[in-house]
Motif scaffolding. Structure first.
Motif, PDB file in Angstrom:
ATOM      1  N   PRO A   1     -18.626   3.751   2.152  1.00  0.00           N
ATOM      2  CA  PRO A   1     -17.686   2.927   2.922  1.00  0.00           C
ATOM      3  C   PRO A   1     -16.310   2.853   2.278  1.00  0.00           C
ATOM      4  CG  PRO A   1     -19.760   1.760   2.618  1.00  0.00           C
ATOM      5  CD  PRO A   1     -19.865   3.035   1.863  1.00  0.00           C
ATOM      6  N   LYS A   2     -16.293   2.767   0.950  1.00  0.00           N
ATOM      7  CA  LYS A   2     -15.019   2.519   0.272  1.00  0.00           C
ATOM      8  C   LYS A   2     -14.045   3.676   0.430  1.00  0.00           C
ATOM      9  CE  LYS A   2     -16.667   4.109  -4.268  1.00  0.00           C
ATOM     10  NZ  LYS A   2     -15.581   5.002  -4.709  1.00  0.00           N
ATOM     11  N   ASP A   3     -14.555   4.867   0.737  1.00  0.00           N
ATOM     12  CA  ASP A   3     -13.677   6.027   0.828  1.00  0.00           C
ATOM     13  C   ASP A   3     -13.329   6.399   2.269  1.00  0.00           C
ATOM     14  OD1 ASP A   3     -13.785   6.139  -1.887  1.00  0.00           O
ATOM     15  OD2 ASP A   3     -15.433   7.586  -1.938  1.00  0.00           O
ATOM     16  N   ARG A   4     -13.565   5.489   3.203  1.00  0.00           N
ATOM     17  CA  ARG A   4     -13.373   5.859   4.611  1.00  0.00           C
ATOM     18  C   ARG A   4     -12.085   5.342   5.201  1.00  0.00           C
ATOM     19  NH1 ARG A   4     -19.032   6.306   7.812  1.00  0.00           N
ATOM     20  NH2 ARG A   4     -20.137   7.477   6.223  1.00  0.00           N
ATOM     21  N   GLY A   5     -11.329   4.558   4.438  1.00  0.00           N
ATOM     22  CA  GLY A   5     -10.077   4.025   4.963  1.00  0.00           C
ATOM     23  C   GLY A   5     -10.291   3.042   6.093  1.00  0.00           C
TER      24      GLY A   5
ATOM     25  N   PHE B   1      -9.193  -8.742  -2.842  1.00  0.00           N
ATOM     26  CA  PHE B   1     -10.355  -8.083  -3.460  1.00  0.00           C
ATOM     27  C   PHE B   1     -10.250  -6.554  -3.404  1.00  0.00           C
ATOM     28  CE2 PHE B   1     -14.826  -6.610  -3.343  1.00  0.00           C
ATOM     29  CZ  PHE B   1     -15.291  -7.177  -4.504  1.00  0.00           C
ATOM     30  N   GLY B   2     -10.016  -6.028  -2.205  1.00  0.00           N
ATOM     31  CA  GLY B   2      -9.978  -4.581  -2.036  1.00  0.00           C
ATOM     32  C   GLY B   2      -8.794  -3.956  -2.753  1.00  0.00           C
TER      33      GLY B   2
ATOM     34  N   LEU C   1      -9.495  -3.801  -6.451  1.00  0.00           N
ATOM     35  CA  LEU C   1     -10.420  -2.715  -6.768  1.00  0.00           C
ATOM     36  C   LEU C   1      -9.685  -1.382  -6.821  1.00  0.00           C
ATOM     37  CD1 LEU C   1     -13.540  -3.547  -4.605  1.00  0.00           C
ATOM     38  CD2 LEU C   1     -13.381  -3.552  -7.074  1.00  0.00           C
ATOM     39  N   ARG C   2      -8.604  -1.284  -6.089  1.00  0.00           N
ATOM     40  CA  ARG C   2      -7.886  -0.017  -6.037  1.00  0.00           C
ATOM     41  C   ARG C   2      -6.694   0.000  -6.979  1.00  0.00           C
ATOM     42  NH1 ARG C   2     -10.450  -0.772  -1.480  1.00  0.00           N
ATOM     43  NH2 ARG C   2     -11.362   1.018  -0.405  1.00  0.00           N
ATOM     44  N   ASN C   3      -6.615  -1.000  -7.850  1.00  0.00           N
ATOM     45  CA  ASN C   3      -5.593  -1.020  -8.902  1.00  0.00           C
ATOM     46  C   ASN C   3      -4.170  -0.976  -8.372  1.00  0.00           C
ATOM     47  OD1 ASN C   3      -7.498  -1.223 -10.804  1.00  0.00           O
ATOM     48  ND2 ASN C   3      -7.501   0.943 -11.363  1.00  0.00           N
ATOM     49  N   TYR C   4      -3.902  -1.725  -7.363  1.00  0.00           N
ATOM     50  CA  TYR C   4      -2.509  -1.867  -6.966  1.00  0.00           C
ATOM     51  C   TYR C   4      -1.805  -2.750  -7.983  1.00  0.00           C
ATOM     52  CZ  TYR C   4      -3.335   0.262  -2.442  1.00  0.00           C
ATOM     53  OH  TYR C   4      -3.626   1.149  -1.456  1.00  0.00           O
TER      54      TYR C   4
ATOM     55  N   ARG D   1      -5.228  -4.422   3.607  1.00  0.00           N
ATOM     56  CA  ARG D   1      -5.367  -3.075   3.068  1.00  0.00           C
ATOM     57  C   ARG D   1      -4.724  -2.040   3.956  1.00  0.00           C
ATOM     58  NH1 ARG D   1     -11.111  -2.634   2.700  1.00  0.00           N
ATOM     59  NH2 ARG D   1     -10.581  -0.447   2.876  1.00  0.00           N
TER      60      ARG D   1
ATOM     61  N   GLY E   1      -7.459   4.488 -10.058  1.00  0.00           N
ATOM     62  CA  GLY E   1      -6.178   4.423  -9.386  1.00  0.00           C
ATOM     63  C   GLY E   1      -6.330   4.069  -7.927  1.00  0.00           C
ATOM     64  N   GLY E   2      -5.428   4.583  -7.124  1.00  0.00           N
ATOM     65  CA  GLY E   2      -5.368   4.208  -5.709  1.00  0.00           C
ATOM     66  C   GLY E   2      -6.556   4.706  -4.935  1.00  0.00           C
ATOM     67  N   PRO E   3      -6.527   4.484  -3.641  1.00  0.00           N
ATOM     68  CA  PRO E   3      -7.658   4.858  -2.816  1.00  0.00           C
ATOM     69  C   PRO E   3      -7.865   6.364  -2.768  1.00  0.00           C
ATOM     70  CG  PRO E   3      -5.836   4.035  -1.481  1.00  0.00           C
ATOM     71  CD  PRO E   3      -5.474   3.811  -2.903  1.00  0.00           C
ATOM     72  N   ARG E   4      -9.135   6.721  -2.663  1.00  0.00           N
ATOM     73  CA  ARG E   4      -9.530   8.115  -2.430  1.00  0.00           C
ATOM     74  C   ARG E   4      -9.073   9.080  -3.505  1.00  0.00           C
ATOM     75  NH1 ARG E   4      -8.748   9.425   3.889  1.00  0.00           N
ATOM     76  NH2 ARG E   4      -9.769   7.566   4.679  1.00  0.00           N
TER      77      ARG E   4
ATOM     78  N   ARG F   1     -18.669  -3.631  -0.067  1.00  0.00           N
ATOM     79  CA  ARG F   1     -18.679  -2.163  -0.038  1.00  0.00           C
ATOM     80  C   ARG F   1     -17.564  -1.632   0.842  1.00  0.00           C
ATOM     81  NH1 ARG F   1     -24.115   0.134   1.580  1.00  0.00           N
ATOM     82  NH2 ARG F   1     -23.051   2.056   1.042  1.00  0.00           N
ATOM     83  N   VAL F   2     -17.322  -2.298   1.965  1.00  0.00           N
ATOM     84  CA  VAL F   2     -16.232  -1.856   2.827  1.00  0.00           C
ATOM     85  C   VAL F   2     -14.898  -2.054   2.109  1.00  0.00           C
ATOM     86  CG1 VAL F   2     -14.978  -2.406   4.925  1.00  0.00           C
ATOM     87  CG2 VAL F   2     -17.451  -2.235   4.982  1.00  0.00           C
ATOM     88  N   GLU F   3     -14.808  -3.159   1.346  1.00  0.00           N
ATOM     89  CA  GLU F   3     -13.566  -3.428   0.630  1.00  0.00           C
ATOM     90  C   GLU F   3     -13.333  -2.444  -0.504  1.00  0.00           C
ATOM     91  OE1 GLU F   3     -11.040  -5.961   1.018  1.00  0.00           O
ATOM     92  OE2 GLU F   3     -11.942  -5.672   2.982  1.00  0.00           O
ATOM     93  N   GLY F   4     -14.362  -1.767  -0.956  1.00  0.00           N
ATOM     94  CA  GLY F   4     -14.090  -0.753  -1.960  1.00  0.00           C
ATOM     95  C   GLY F   4     -15.001  -0.686  -3.162  1.00  0.00           C
ATOM     96  N   THR F   5     -16.126  -1.427  -3.154  1.00  0.00           N
ATOM     97  CA  THR F   5     -17.030  -1.269  -4.282  1.00  0.00           C
ATOM     98  C   THR F   5     -18.117  -0.273  -3.927  1.00  0.00           C
ATOM     99  OG1 THR F   5     -18.655  -2.913  -3.618  1.00  0.00           O
ATOM    100  CG2 THR F   5     -16.742  -3.715  -4.841  1.00  0.00           C
TER     101      THR F   5
END
Lengths: 397, 336, 312
Positions: free
Chosen positions: A72-76, A98-99, A102-105, A150, B11-14, C205-209
């Motif tokens: 899920p996390k990689d689906r945008g 939260f999201g 997790l993505r280090n913004y 996000r 880092g960032g997404p994906r 999980r949707v949020e990114g974990t």
């Protein structure tokens, strides 16, 4: 650009098929609603889009990326849940960010985005509250903020309004629509509430028993339901559906009391076929109002049974069988021949009264009784077999 | 916690690449079953090496004859079991496995019977007292919290200190219950205790039973309390409306509804009581009260490896029997 | 009397109206609550006395000076608190305590990590073999330590894998402790994790974990009371353990022997070197950590013991 494409998506749990060969092609920026009764597979379909469930077969594409096997996390995507699902151990700020965290913004970027999102859903000044200090509506707005912050390609909303009270639900509908207009993203929305589906969506995907029944703009689903299921599911109260038989001159209900004249050959029907006739309550009129209908049928005799005044309209249950007035419960066959009519609230109609009604020929639907597939929507253009029908009507008298 | 790190450095997404994210990706794509077994692996590995393997290995050891060097003798099949259960091995053992006669001394001096006596008597009293404590704790009163602490504390006392406590309490001249030579206490003149109860098999068994009741009744009380608290309170209102007295309410509502919890608690305590070892070692020593676990260790110390394994496995078998009764019931309830 | 409608409780009233407590009894008949209340207090005080008196007596014995030991009764015969120092000077009791606490903390950490993973699996995932595995873990945990002892003793003495000698090291105790006490933690955490709504895990999980990330960031923090419960119970269980604590080292404090060995050393040194007062003092000192834990965490202990048992 985020198109979402489901191709042949199937999900089986053991022997149970939750989703069966689902094909959906969702355009970028579209607000699409998956609607159906509970357990129909709409939520499972959404879970396969979110990646929370791996489909047994088929592929899911978001944008140009085949995401079928991606977590899920990689689906945008971002998602709003029915039970709101705020993290109870985090305050509003932490929930929304939260999201991003997790993505280090960067801290500044997170602050900017969180404030922006909070502003959009009117949560300014509440960022340090804990979820259990907020009302249901506020919590739902936090959940939406957590999703929009996000800036996802696709929003998934799984019955987000189901746990809110009726008034708040109507309010949140407008909030969501406004957000959709502002944000230019694809929204996939799951609900079992057809009013939500009708009011918000660009297109509705009606799902039953794991299968897609119809995908079309709301009014198309309403006016031209693809099959009996859609006809019954979309619209409240449901469309009247009556079993009957095709004659030489048209169609006649099982008890013989409702007759509709047309040339069956034009619909590809032949005498002896048994299609189901459907007509919505608002397309049934008392014969006094027949003048206002452009394409009325002939008058049909009926008896009023129960009246349900709703304020803006009155629902009238009509019996097309001749039954005794004292009868308390209807037999199954008599129920099948019942007809629901909607009349204006100033009508003087009463219970247990003989009335003549007409149907709007342009709003009459025929469905194949076996497959449920629609045969025709509106028969105003079909030539009635005039003389024969009159003759037969007279013959019946 | 590979995933955590990959996220922190990712880092960032994906963004992808690197072994960590490869591992993460692989784990995310496991099926639910695969993921479940992956996460269970460490726990199952530990239980496999430190519990399952020793259990099977104990069985294997029990099939070999003893050897004077402390190693393994020849393969002996079930001969160890026959020898232990028929009493042929008694001469070699620190204490007999089965009593040779039905005298009190023989019963208390044999591993199986003394363990059973200990188990039955202590579980019986623990159930009754535990039920009483549970009924007290089930009331609403000021200071309940502290009463509960007081009742739980013995449960939390280390076994060795429990042993030391009762060792001291029954120490001639020091302990409250036992006087010095020529100056016996009431318990001694009227009751069962001899001048040196800690060295007397029957007396020491009684002391260990008391010690066990003192320490583990709390466990019983807590389980029964949980059972009491799961009873639907409205049932009591119904009973009151129907005019039942307190005793009738207890007999007809509380007792039958709490009985399953009591039975479960008794089962747990029985299983635990069968393993009794530490208190005995501390209070009186394994030679005075030769419980089954005691006999396993002492015959092992006498280089009787095969015999020791045999007794260990018989002990395990007896407990397995009790456990399987429960599992059978559990499985039936699961299906029903 | 007994037949009177307003009392209506023949069981309680009976023949009690005669006797010295006539008035009290008469009142009790009118108001049976009083009788129950009195009975309740008597029983409660009895329970308090039986559970707490031994601790009081231990203290009385400890502060009694050496020459008055045989006079100790319900009251201490004199007052000499120096024994609490003697415990540490006559034997290195602090080292035993330290060893015990290190062993307990390490075991607790290992158990919490492994049991969290297993609890997550049993509480939140569906997979074939789930109930069989749970039953197996339950069953194994009920075998007596004696049934595991011989092979483990051989293993830890290098008789199974040459070169692997754990006897007299923390490993020889921590490994058996962990496997012995892990099942209870697994069941406690299974219960707690199973109660977290699915939506929260999905949201994380949707949020990114990842799935594992959701466990550590959302499910475990939300189950903090359950994790604490499992931790407290494991700590107490290890601190209290006798069997492997006694048998998997030679009793030397330098070989990680825990308080079991310390107390036994006090006891076996003989009363000429170590007086009964010192034994009592040592017991009191060693019981303090768990006693404090019980006072602080009694709710967790109660819920954990019962949740574990009910689950099982």
């Amino acid at each position: 650009m985020a198109r979402v494409n489901l191709e042949g998506v199937t999900k089986r749990y053991g022997d149970v098929t939750a989703v069966d060969d689902m094909n959906l092609d969702i355009e970028h920026g579209e607000f699409i609603t998956l609607v159906g009764p509970s357990g129909c597979g709409k939520s499972t379909t959404m879970e396969t889009i979110a990646g929370l469930t791996k489909p047994t077969g088929g592929t899911v594409t978001i944008g140009d990326l085949d995401v079928t096997t991606l977590p899920p996390k990689d689906r945008g995507i971002a998602m709003v849940f029915q039970n709101i699902a705020l993290f109870p151990h985090m305050d509003v700020y932490d929930n929304i960010s939260f999201g991003l965290r997790l993505r280090n913004y960067s801290k500044e970027e997170i602050d900017r985005r969180v404030e922006d999102a909070a502003d959009k859903v009117q949560l300014v000044g509440m960022l340090d509250r804990m979820p259990d200090e907020m009302s249901g509506g506020q919590r739902q707005r936090v959940a939406i903020a957590r999703a929009i912050v996000r800036e996802p390609d696709v929003f998934l909303m799984d019955e987000p309004l189901a746990n809110l009270d009726a008034k708040l639900r109507v309010h949140m509908r407008t909030v969501l629509q406004r957000l959709h207009k502002e944000m230019d993203t694809t929204i996939i929305y799951v609900t079992h509430d057809q009013a939500e589906a009708m009011t918000m969506s660009d297109r509705i995907a009606v799902i039953d028993a794991g299968e897609l029944q119809q995908i079309a703009p709301p009014l198309t689903c309403y006016n031209e339901p693809a099959n009996l299921f859609v006809a019954g599911f979309i619209g409240s109260p449901s469309m009247n559906t009556l079993a009957g038989e095709v004659t030489d001159t048209g169609w006649v209900s099982q008890n013989g009391n409702i007759q509709i004249d047309f040339d069956p050959a034009e619909l590809g029907l032949s005498p002896g076929d048994r299609p189901t006739m459907g007509v919505r309550p608002e397309d049934v009129y008392t014969s006094e109002k027949a003048d206002t209908v452009t394409h009325p049928t002939q008058s049909l005799p009926a008896t009023t049974d129960v009246l349900e005044p709703m304020g803006d309209e009155i629902f009238v249950y009509l019996l097309t069988d001749d039954i005794g007035a004292e009868k308390m419960a209807l037999s199954e066959a008599e129920q099948e021949n019942q007809l629901l009519m909607s009349v204006s609230p100033d009508s003087t109609i009463e219970e247990d009264q003989r009335v003549d009604v007409v149907l709007d020929r342009s709003k009459i639907h025929f469905f194949d009784a076996k497959s449920g597939e629609a045969i025709a929507h509106g028969i105003e253009d079909l030539a009635g077999v005039e003389s024969a029908s009159t003759a037969e009507a007279e013959g019946d008298d | 916690m590979a995933t955590e790190q990959s996220q922190r450095t990712g880092g960032g997404p994906r963004t992808g690449g690197g072994t960590l994210s490869g591992v993460t990706r692989w784990m995310e794509n496991l099926s639910e079953t695969g993921f479940a077994y992956l996460l269970l692996t460490p726990a199952l590995l530990l239980l496999g090496t430190i519990a399952l393997w020793p259990l099977l290995s104990t069985f294997r050891l029990s099939l070999f004859a003893d050897s004077l060097t402390g190693g393994l003798g020849n393969f002996a099949g079930i001969q160890n079991y026959v020898a232990v259960l028929t009493g042929q091995r008694n001469a070699l053992l620190p204490a007999p496995f089965l009593p040779s006669s039905l005298t009190v001394d023989a019963l208390f001096g044999s591993a199986l019977t003394v363990t059973l006596i200990f188990t039955v008597v202590s579980v019986f009293f623990e159930t009754i007292i535990g039920f009483g404590q549970a009924l007290v704790l089930n009331q609403d009163f000021r200071g309940r919290r502290w009463v509960r602490v007081a009742i739980i504390i013995p449960w939390a006392v280390p076994i060795v200190i429990q042993g030391m406590l009762f060792y001291l309490l029954f120490q001639p001249g020091i302990g409250l219950f036992i006087g010095r030579e020529g100056n016996p206490t009431i318990l001694q003149t009227l009751g069962p205790f001899s001048a040196t109860p800690l060295a007397n098999t029957v007396d020491a068994t009684l002391i260990i039973i008391v010690a066990d009741i003192w320490k583990t009744t709390a466990f019983m009380a807590l389980l029964i309390l949980a059972g009491l608290q799961s009873i639907d309170r409205t049932l009591y209102d119904v009973a009151r409306v129907a005019g039942a007295s307190k005793w009738q309410t207890f007999k007809r509502i509380t007792f039958p509804l709490v009985l399953p919890s009591v039975l479960v608690a008794m089962l747990f305590r029985t299983i635990q009581a069968m393993r009794i070892y530490g208190v005995i070692e501390t209070v009186a020593g394994c030679t005075t009260v030769p419980s089954l676990s005691c006999l396993v260790i002492s015959s092992f110390n006498n280089t009787l490896v095969g015999t020791s394994a045999t007794i260990a496995f018989i002990t395990a078998g007896i407990i397995a029997l009790v456990v399987s009764v429960y599992i059978f019931k559990y499985a039936r309830e699961e299906m029903g | 009397m007994a037949g009177e409608p307003e009392s209506g409780r023949p069981d309680d009233t009976g023949e009690l109206t005669r006797g010295p407590f006539e008035r009290w009894v008469a009142k009790s008949i009118k108001n049976p609550e009083r009788a129950y209340r009195a009975m309740f207090y008597v029983v409660t005080i009895f329970f308090l006395f039986t559970t707490l008196f031994p601790f009081y007596w231990l203290l009385a014995l400890a502060v009694t000076p050496e020459d008055a030991l045989y006079e100790v009764g319900l009251l201490p015969a004199g007052f000499d608190p120096t024994v609490f120092v003697d415990v540490f000077t006559k034997i290195p009791f602090h080292v035993y305590m330290f060893n015990s606490i290190v062993l307990a903390v390490t075991t607790t950490a290992i158990v919490l990590v492994l049991a969290s993973l297993a609890g997550y699996v049993f509480g939140r995932l569906d997979f074939p073999g789930k109930s069989v595995l749970m039953l197996a873990i339950l069953a194994i945990s009920y075998f007596p330590p004696a049934a595991f002892f011989l092979p483990l003793w051989q293993l830890f003495n290098g008789n199974v894998i040459t070169g692997l000698e754990l006897y007299n090291t923390p490993g020889a105790m921590i490994l058996p402790f962990s496997s012995l006490f892990m099942p209870l933690s697994i069941f406690i955490l299974t219960t707690f994790f199973g109660q977290i709504p699915d939506g929260l895990e999905d949201a994380a999980r949707v949020e990114g974990t990842t799935r594992l990330g959701a466990l550590f960031r959302v499910i475990m923090p939300l189950s903090a009371p359950g994790v604490a419960t499992a931790g407290v119970l494991t700590f107490i269980a290890v601190y209290n353990e006798f069997f492997f604590s006694y048998l998997m080292n030679n009793g030397e404090p330098s070989n990680w022997a825990p308080i079991v060995a310390g107390i036994l050393q006090l006891q076996r040194a003989g009363q000429f070197q170590i007086t009964y007062s010192v034994m009592a003092a040592g017991s009191i000192i060693a019981v303090l950590p768990v006693a404090i834990l019980v006072v602080i965490a009694q709710e967790k202990i109660v819920s954990g013991l019962t949740a574990g048992a009910l689950k099982e």
